[in-house]
Design a protein around this motif. Structure first.
Motif, PDB file in Angstrom:
ATOM      1  N   GLU A  75      14.953  29.660   4.209  1.00  0.00           N
ATOM      2  CA  GLU A  75      15.540  28.448   4.748  1.00  0.00           C
ATOM      3  C   GLU A  75      16.873  28.749   5.410  1.00  0.00           C
ATOM      4  OE1 GLU A  75      15.950  25.773   1.528  1.00  0.00           O
ATOM      5  OE2 GLU A  75      13.796  25.597   1.144  1.00  0.00           O
ATOM      6  N   MET A  76      17.242  27.871   6.359  1.00  0.00           N
ATOM      7  CA  MET A  76      18.526  28.001   7.028  1.00  0.00           C
ATOM      8  C   MET A  76      19.649  27.569   6.080  1.00  0.00           C
ATOM      9  SD  MET A  76      17.800  26.765  10.954  1.00  0.00           S
ATOM     10  CE  MET A  76      17.355  25.102  10.468  1.00  0.00           C
ATOM     11  N   VAL A  77      20.768  28.296   6.131  1.00  0.00           N
ATOM     12  CA  VAL A  77      21.896  28.053   5.247  1.00  0.00           C
ATOM     13  C   VAL A  77      23.122  27.774   6.093  1.00  0.00           C
ATOM     14  CG1 VAL A  77      23.314  29.000   3.389  1.00  0.00           C
ATOM     15  CG2 VAL A  77      20.892  29.588   3.528  1.00  0.00           C
ATOM     16  N   THR A  78      23.919  26.794   5.688  1.00  0.00           N
ATOM     17  CA  THR A  78      25.148  26.500   6.425  1.00  0.00           C
ATOM     18  C   THR A  78      26.170  27.613   6.194  1.00  0.00           C
ATOM     19  OG1 THR A  78      26.016  25.223   4.572  1.00  0.00           O
ATOM     20  CG2 THR A  78      24.762  24.028   6.240  1.00  0.00           C
ATOM     21  N   GLY A  79      26.974  27.878   7.225  1.00  0.00           N
ATOM     22  CA  GLY A  79      28.050  28.858   7.115  1.00  0.00           C
ATOM     23  C   GLY A  79      27.624  30.306   7.208  1.00  0.00           C
ATOM     24  N   ALA A  80      26.420  30.579   7.705  1.00  0.00           N
ATOM     25  CA  ALA A  80      25.936  31.956   7.805  1.00  0.00           C
ATOM     26  C   ALA A  80      25.522  32.243   9.244  1.00  0.00           C
ATOM     27  CB  ALA A  80      24.760  32.193   6.864  1.00  0.00           C
ATOM     28  N   THR A  81      26.061  33.311   9.801  1.00  0.00           N
ATOM     29  CA  THR A  81      25.703  33.766  11.143  1.00  0.00           C
ATOM     30  C   THR A  81      25.462  35.263  11.115  1.00  0.00           C
ATOM     31  OG1 THR A  81      28.035  34.064  11.749  1.00  0.00           O
ATOM     32  CG2 THR A  81      27.013  31.931  12.302  1.00  0.00           C
ATOM     33  N   VAL A  82      24.822  35.767  12.154  1.00  0.00           N
ATOM     34  CA  VAL A  82      24.527  37.196  12.270  1.00  0.00           C
ATOM     35  C   VAL A  82      25.229  37.730  13.503  1.00  0.00           C
ATOM     36  CG1 VAL A  82      22.732  38.938  12.552  1.00  0.00           C
ATOM     37  CG2 VAL A  82      22.327  36.967  11.083  1.00  0.00           C
ATOM     38  N   PHE A  83      25.914  38.860  13.336  1.00  0.00           N
ATOM     39  CA  PHE A  83      26.666  39.476  14.428  1.00  0.00           C
ATOM     40  C   PHE A  83      26.166  40.894  14.670  1.00  0.00           C
ATOM     41  CE2 PHE A  83      30.365  42.333  15.302  1.00  0.00           C
ATOM     42  CZ  PHE A  83      30.461  42.052  16.665  1.00  0.00           C
ATOM     43  N   PRO A  84      25.824  41.255  15.911  1.00  0.00           N
ATOM     44  CA  PRO A  84      25.421  42.636  16.224  1.00  0.00           C
ATOM     45  C   PRO A  84      26.644  43.518  16.482  1.00  0.00           C
ATOM     46  CG  PRO A  84      25.069  41.230  18.140  1.00  0.00           C
ATOM     47  CD  PRO A  84      25.619  40.346  17.054  1.00  0.00           C
ATOM     48  N   ALA A  85      27.054  44.254  15.476  1.00  0.00           N
ATOM     49  CA  ALA A  85      28.224  45.125  15.590  1.00  0.00           C
ATOM     50  C   ALA A  85      27.821  46.470  16.187  1.00  0.00           C
ATOM     51  CB  ALA A  85      28.870  45.326  14.223  1.00  0.00           C
ATOM     52  N   ARG A 122      25.498  53.289  17.735  1.00  0.00           N
ATOM     53  CA  ARG A 122      24.502  52.634  16.895  1.00  0.00           C
ATOM     54  C   ARG A 122      24.855  51.160  16.702  1.00  0.00           C
ATOM     55  NH1 ARG A 122      23.608  54.955  10.962  1.00  0.00           N
ATOM     56  NH2 ARG A 122      21.882  56.057  11.942  1.00  0.00           N
ATOM     57  N   PRO A 123      23.950  50.235  17.099  1.00  0.00           N
ATOM     58  CA  PRO A 123      24.163  48.826  16.787  1.00  0.00           C
ATOM     59  C   PRO A 123      23.725  48.513  15.360  1.00  0.00           C
ATOM     60  CG  PRO A 123      22.235  49.081  18.196  1.00  0.00           C
ATOM     61  CD  PRO A 123      22.792  50.462  17.977  1.00  0.00           C
ATOM     62  N   VAL A 124      24.547  47.740  14.664  1.00  0.00           N
ATOM     63  CA  VAL A 124      24.276  47.360  13.277  1.00  0.00           C
ATOM     64  C   VAL A 124      24.438  45.849  13.167  1.00  0.00           C
ATOM     65  CG1 VAL A 124      24.943  47.631  10.868  1.00  0.00           C
ATOM     66  CG2 VAL A 124      25.112  49.576  12.423  1.00  0.00           C
ATOM     67  N   LEU A 125      23.397  45.172  12.702  1.00  0.00           N
ATOM     68  CA  LEU A 125      23.462  43.725  12.531  1.00  0.00           C
ATOM     69  C   LEU A 125      23.983  43.397  11.138  1.00  0.00           C
ATOM     70  CD1 LEU A 125      21.686  43.889  15.092  1.00  0.00           C
ATOM     71  CD2 LEU A 125      20.467  41.892  14.254  1.00  0.00           C
ATOM     72  N   VAL A 126      25.030  42.574  11.084  1.00  0.00           N
ATOM     73  CA  VAL A 126      25.642  42.200   9.813  1.00  0.00           C
ATOM     74  C   VAL A 126      25.707  40.678   9.725  1.00  0.00           C
ATOM     75  CG1 VAL A 126      27.016  44.292   9.616  1.00  0.00           C
ATOM     76  CG2 VAL A 126      27.961  42.340  10.801  1.00  0.00           C
ATOM     77  N   GLU A 127      25.694  40.194   8.517  1.00  0.00           N
ATOM     78  CA  GLU A 127      25.768  38.755   8.289  1.00  0.00           C
ATOM     79  C   GLU A 127      27.179  38.355   7.907  1.00  0.00           C
ATOM     80  OE1 GLU A 127      24.142  36.095   4.775  1.00  0.00           O
ATOM     81  OE2 GLU A 127      22.535  36.454   6.226  1.00  0.00           O
ATOM     82  N   ILE A 128      27.676  37.290   8.547  1.00  0.00           N
ATOM     83  CA  ILE A 128      28.999  36.744   8.256  1.00  0.00           C
ATOM     84  C   ILE A 128      28.804  35.414   7.539  1.00  0.00           C
ATOM     85  CG2 ILE A 128      31.133  35.880   9.254  1.00  0.00           C
ATOM     86  CD1 ILE A 128      30.756  37.861  11.525  1.00  0.00           C
ATOM     87  N   GLN A 129      29.450  35.275   6.390  1.00  0.00           N
ATOM     88  CA  GLN A 129      29.293  34.088   5.563  1.00  0.00           C
ATOM     89  C   GLN A 129      30.637  33.373   5.444  1.00  0.00           C
ATOM     90  OE1 GLN A 129      28.060  35.995   1.981  1.00  0.00           O
ATOM     91  NE2 GLN A 129      25.968  36.395   2.681  1.00  0.00           N
ATOM     92  N   LEU A 155      25.221  35.934  17.284  1.00  0.00           N
ATOM     93  CA  LEU A 155      26.364  35.464  18.062  1.00  0.00           C
ATOM     94  C   LEU A 155      27.310  36.624  18.302  1.00  0.00           C
ATOM     95  CD1 LEU A 155      25.575  33.073  15.816  1.00  0.00           C
ATOM     96  CD2 LEU A 155      27.385  31.861  17.035  1.00  0.00           C
ATOM     97  N   MET A 156      27.848  36.704  19.516  1.00  0.00           N
ATOM     98  CA  MET A 156      28.840  37.733  19.819  1.00  0.00           C
ATOM     99  C   MET A 156      29.725  37.265  20.960  1.00  0.00           C
ATOM    100  SD  MET A 156      26.600  40.651  21.800  1.00  0.00           S
ATOM    101  CE  MET A 156      25.761  40.299  23.348  1.00  0.00           C
ATOM    102  N   GLY A 157      30.992  37.591  20.897  1.00  0.00           N
ATOM    103  CA  GLY A 157      31.937  37.224  21.934  1.00  0.00           C
ATOM    104  C   GLY A 157      33.353  37.241  21.399  1.00  0.00           C
TER     105      GLY A 157
END
Length: 455
Positions: free
Chosen positions: A288-298, A303-310, A392-394
């Motif tokens: 399920e979708m959770v509020t306050g959680a996004t994924v950022f491609p660092a 090497r690109p690494v996807l991390v979750e920001i909470q 999301l990235m920017g």
């Protein structure tokens, strides 16, 4: 003969003081100043402008072959080193106790020895039988590694000079080494500096790759004199929590490669194993979708690494001071994003406590994470989740503009490969991989308006 002056040397930062004092003026450490025996100083008067030996000068355009690389047999270790160990180089690796430094180097020594190279592993902290038992537990007992337990640099160099020069020499650790040229205890600044100098000089002259293990202080920096990091060619930091399974090997300094590469490992019963897809470590698998959680491609090097920001926001009583707690990101940058959200987007966090966390123990330094952090904060405050298949990235400017990011194509391709379906990107990004829908925004306000349904 001039009279030698008494000096006190800080054992944490190497600063010198003419008298003893409880606290070091440079690093602030308490009870770290120790008196070291002064060297005998001879007063000599002569002109240094003559009497020396002329040195040969070469041009920058001279044809010089690239240094040969010695593969360690561990791809993630080679990645951090820039392609492998260089003959005649000195590498310093530091990390918290129990993080896996000795395990990684024992596995490296076994791989190089099995490839037909002479490897010498010298432990100053453990007996030879202890190292042998650990090697047997890791399934490395049959590797032809020359093992010794010693702390005398003179004895070590005498042993290394016998027979064929070793291709790899591992010293675990440099803080336990002792040189009889210096009259002080092992681990002091002068002992560490002199021992490292003698070992590095041997490695340079014989063409052996040298790896030194270094202790770290309570704040995570390498113990001993700062000059030790200047003496070596490569400095690696082994990061992670002993209670967690995963470890990150990060290059802090590298004269033969980049300093933006990382190696990711998982600690198991048979030692450290490589993690080919580190994005899987830092993403939460949820239905399920959770509020306050996004994924950022660092980006970590190439090497690109996807991390979750909470993010989490908690309302507080009026008049109380709101708390800001951040794990894995810069607190100053969070304050800037909160200020832009209030000044440019009309969203105030002054009555909320803000908690921000980068999942998996990852540490973010990429300014392109601004948009992912802002999205997580707005989602947490408004209690409106962002689709779980979004990245999301920017970089956010103080004007509220969303600035371009470097290596956008690599980041988006990694997101598409891992099954993400949409990406919130700056307006400058107009093309993405197949299967990934792009949503471009010129300002942060435009993204916030869409999230809150203002338009």
């Amino acid at each position: 003969m001039a009279k030698a002056k008494r000096k006190y040397v800080c054992q944490q930062c190497g600063a010198q003081s003419p008298r003893w004092q409880g606290q070091c003026d440079d690093c602030g450490g308490w009870n770290t100043l120790i008196e070291e025996a002064p060297a005998t100083v001879f007063a000599m008067r002569h002109d240094l402008g003559s009497g020396g030996r002329a040195i040969s000068l070469v041009g920058l355009d001279s044809d010089i072959p690239l240094p040969d690389r010695l593969p360690t047999g561990i791809a993630e270790f080679d990645r951090s080193l820039g392609g492998g160990l260089v003959a005649g180089s000195a590498t310093l690796i530091g990390g918290d106790p129990g993080i896996g430094k000795s395990t990684l180097l024992l596995q490296t020594a076994a791989n190089v020895a099995r490839a037909g190279k002479r490897v010498v592993y010298v432990s100053g902290e453990e007996a030879a039988d202890q190292v042998r038992l650990r090697a047997r537990r890791l399934g490395l007992g049959d590797a032809p590694v020359a093992l010794a337990s010693a702390t005398s640099v003179r004895d070590i160099l005498t042993t290394l000079a016998e027979g064929q020069g070793p291709a790899l020499v591992i010293i675990d650790s440099i803080q336990t080494m002792h040189s009889d040229v210096i009259d002080s205890a092992p681990g002091t600044v002068s002992q560490v500096r002199e021992s490292a100098h003698e070992l590095i000089r041997f490695a340079k002259s014989q063409g052996s790759a040298l790896i030194l293990v270094g202790h770290v202080t309570k704040d995570g920096s390498l113990a001993g004199p700062r000059v030790l990091e200047h003496m070596v060619d490569t400095v690696l930091a082994f990061e992670g929590e002993r209670s967690h399974q995963y470890r990150i090997l990060r290059a802090v300094k590298n004269r033969f490669g980049g300093t933006d590469e990382i190696g990711v490992f998982a600690m198991g019963e048979l030692g450290l194993s490589e993690v080919p897809n580190p994005s899987a470590l830092f993403l939460t698998h949820r239905e399920e979708m959770v509020t306050g959680a996004t994924v950022f491609p660092a980006m970590e090097g190439t090497r690109p690494v996807l991390v979750e920001i909470q993010a989490l926001t908690v309302r507080i009583a009026s008049g109380a001071t709101p708390r800001r707690s951040i794990v894995g990101w810069d607190s100053g940058r969070l304050a800037m994003v909160l200020a832009v959200l209030e000044a440019r987007c009309g969203i105030s966090f002054s009555t909320c406590e803000v908690y921000l966390n980068v999942a998996g123990g990852y540490r973010l330094q990429d300014p392109a994470a601004d948009l992912a952090v802002a999205g997580a904060l707005v989602s947490a405050l408004a209690e409106k989740p962002i689709a779980s298949d979004s990245v999301l990235m920017g970089e956010i400017a103080l004007s509220g503009e969303i600035r371009p990011v470097a290596h956008a194509g690599l980041r988006l391709r990694e997101a598409a490969k891992l099954g993400f379906g949409r990406a919130y990107v700056p307006a400058s990004v107009s093309d993405g991989p197949t299967g990934l829908s792009l949503k471009s925004y010129a300002t942060l306000g435009a993204l916030v308006d869409q999230m809150l349904g203002r338009n």
